[in-house]
Design a protein around this motif. Structure first.
Motif, mmCIF file in Angstrom:
data_model
loop_
_atom_site.group_PDB
_atom_site.id
_atom_site.type_symbol
_atom_site.label_atom_id
_atom_site.label_comp_id
_atom_site.label_asym_id
_atom_site.label_seq_id
_atom_site.Cartn_x
_atom_site.Cartn_y
_atom_site.Cartn_z
ATOM 1 N N VAL A 74 0.841 -1.201 0.000
ATOM 2 C CA VAL A 74 0.000 0.000 0.000
ATOM 3 C C VAL A 74 0.874 1.248 0.000
ATOM 4 C CG1 VAL A 74 -1.639 1.347 1.389
ATOM 5 C CG2 VAL A 74 -2.001 -1.098 1.043
ATOM 6 N N ALA A 75 1.921 1.241 0.800
ATOM 7 C CA ALA A 75 2.827 2.399 0.855
ATOM 8 C C ALA A 75 3.520 2.615 -0.484
ATOM 9 C CB ALA A 75 3.851 2.203 1.968
ATOM 10 N N LEU A 76 3.942 1.535 -1.127
ATOM 11 C CA LEU A 76 4.579 1.677 -2.442
ATOM 12 C C LEU A 76 3.603 2.258 -3.456
ATOM 13 C CD1 LEU A 76 6.767 -1.538 -2.792
ATOM 14 C CD2 LEU A 76 7.540 0.821 -2.599
ATOM 15 N N PHE B 255 4.628 3.858 -7.086
ATOM 16 C CA PHE B 255 5.119 2.639 -7.719
ATOM 17 C C PHE B 255 3.936 1.693 -7.924
ATOM 18 C CE2 PHE B 255 8.818 4.298 -5.385
ATOM 19 C CZ PHE B 255 9.746 4.357 -6.406
ATOM 20 N N THR B 256 3.346 1.700 -9.118
ATOM 21 C CA THR B 256 2.121 0.946 -9.378
ATOM 22 C C THR B 256 2.359 -0.174 -10.378
ATOM 23 O OG1 THR B 256 1.392 2.291 -11.248
ATOM 24 C CG2 THR B 256 0.838 3.107 -9.053
ATOM 25 N N ALA B 257 1.365 -1.035 -10.520
ATOM 26 C CA ALA B 257 1.444 -2.136 -11.485
ATOM 27 C C ALA B 257 1.511 -1.625 -12.921
ATOM 28 C CB ALA B 257 0.253 -3.073 -11.306
ATOM 29 N N ALA B 258 0.978 -0.440 -13.155
ATOM 30 C CA ALA B 258 0.978 0.149 -14.500
ATOM 31 C C ALA B 258 2.241 0.962 -14.773
ATOM 32 C CB ALA B 258 -0.253 1.028 -14.671
ATOM 33 N N GLY B 259 3.122 1.060 -13.799
ATOM 34 C CA GLY B 259 4.333 1.856 -13.955
ATOM 35 C C GLY B 259 4.365 2.967 -12.928
ATOM 36 N N ILE B 260 5.343 3.836 -13.062
ATOM 37 C CA ILE B 260 5.486 4.946 -12.124
ATOM 38 C C ILE B 260 4.464 6.025 -12.480
ATOM 39 C CG2 ILE B 260 7.026 6.791 -11.373
ATOM 40 C CD1 ILE B 260 9.313 4.793 -11.511
ATOM 41 N N ALA B 261 3.670 6.421 -11.508
ATOM 42 C CA ALA B 261 2.608 7.401 -11.723
ATOM 43 C C ALA B 261 3.194 8.811 -11.798
ATOM 44 C CB ALA B 261 1.588 7.314 -10.596
ATOM 45 N N GLY C 28 6.488 -2.803 -6.938
ATOM 46 C CA GLY C 28 5.190 -2.180 -7.185
ATOM 47 C C GLY C 28 4.446 -2.844 -8.323
ATOM 48 N N ALA C 29 5.183 -3.297 -9.347
ATOM 49 C CA ALA C 29 4.550 -3.904 -10.513
ATOM 50 C C ALA C 29 4.169 -5.360 -10.282
ATOM 51 C CB ALA C 29 5.486 -3.798 -11.717
ATOM 52 N N ALA C 30 5.052 -6.109 -9.659
ATOM 53 C CA ALA C 30 4.842 -7.557 -9.546
ATOM 54 C C ALA C 30 4.541 -8.026 -8.129
ATOM 55 C CB ALA C 30 6.063 -8.296 -10.068
#
Length: 93
Positions: A24-26, A31-37, A70-72
């Motif tokens: 959650v913090a990431l 740092f998201t599954a879709a890439g860096i926001a 964050g992605a995986a």
């Protein structure tokens, strides 16, 4: 007996917070599954890393590792360690 129950409850709560809290913090930092926001702390970190490395983010750098997580998500072994450490800290509190 009551102290043991409180210790076990604290360990369980801390393990759960560690297990859920890190992903959650990431995500909250970008740092998201879709890439860096865009517009997030993660984007600022990536920009600074790219500038420092002549235009690219180095493999194995903090930004690269955090984006990978964050992605995986974390590997099972890392989750086990985090839960174990969280439980140990919770038991001590």
């Amino acid at each position: 007996m009551f102290d043991t129950l409180v210790t076990l409850a604290g360990a369980g709560i801390a393990a759960g917070v560690a297990f859920v809290g890190i992903p959650v913090a990431l995500g909250a930092t970008g740092f998201t599954a879709a890439g860096i926001a865009a517009g997030t702390v993660a984007a600022e970190m990536m920009s600074a890393a790219a500038i420092a490395n002549g235009g690219g983010v180095a493999a194995g750098s903090a930004v690269a590792v955090l984006q990978s997580i964050g992605a995986a998500g974390l590997p099972a072994a890392a989750n086990a360690v985090i839960v174990g450490v969280g439980a140990a800290v919770g038991a001590l509190i």
